[in-house]
Scaffold this motif. Structure first.
Motif, PDB file in Angstrom:
ATOM      1  N   ASP A  28      -3.161   4.016  -5.120  1.00 13.13           N
ATOM      2  CA  ASP A  28      -2.549   2.813  -4.547  1.00 13.13           C
ATOM      3  C   ASP A  28      -3.566   1.717  -4.247  1.00 13.13           C
ATOM      4  N   TYR A  29      -4.834   2.057  -4.096  1.00  9.44           N
ATOM      5  CA  TYR A  29      -5.863   1.057  -3.815  1.00  9.44           C
ATOM      6  C   TYR A  29      -6.485   0.467  -5.082  1.00  9.44           C
ATOM      7  N   THR A  31      -6.613  -1.703  -8.718  1.00 14.10           N
ATOM      8  CA  THR A  31      -6.188  -3.052  -9.091  1.00 14.10           C
ATOM      9  C   THR A  31      -5.492  -3.003 -10.444  1.00 14.10           C
ATOM     10  N   ARG A  37      -2.947  -5.615  -6.311  1.00 19.53           N
ATOM     11  CA  ARG A  37      -3.100  -4.220  -5.885  1.00 19.53           C
ATOM     12  C   ARG A  37      -1.952  -3.387  -6.432  1.00 19.53           C
TER      13      ARG A  37
END
Length: 50
Positions: A28-29, A31, A37
Motif C-alpha cells: 500500500d505504500y 507508488t 500512492r
C-alpha cells in the motif's frame, strides 16, 4: 568503496524482495505508475494478495 558495497547490497535486497511481483502496487505504500500512492489498490490489500 565501502559505501558502494553497502548501496549494492541494499539494492539487491530490495530487488530480491519484489522479484515475484510483476505490477507496480505490491504494497500500500508503493507508488503507482501515475505517481499516486497505491493504497487500497495494492496486492497486499486485496483478497489473495501477496
Amino acid at each position: 568503496m565501502r559505501i558502494f558495497f553497502v548501496v549494492a547490497l541494499l539494492l539487491s535486497a530490495v530487488s530480491a524482495s519484489t522479484v515475484s511481483f510483476a505490477g507496480n502496487c505490491q504494497h500500500d505504500y508503493d507508488t503507482a505508475a501515475d505517481g499516486s500512492r497505491c493504497g487500497d489498490r495494492s496486492a497486499d490489500s486485496r483478497d489473495g494478495g501477496n
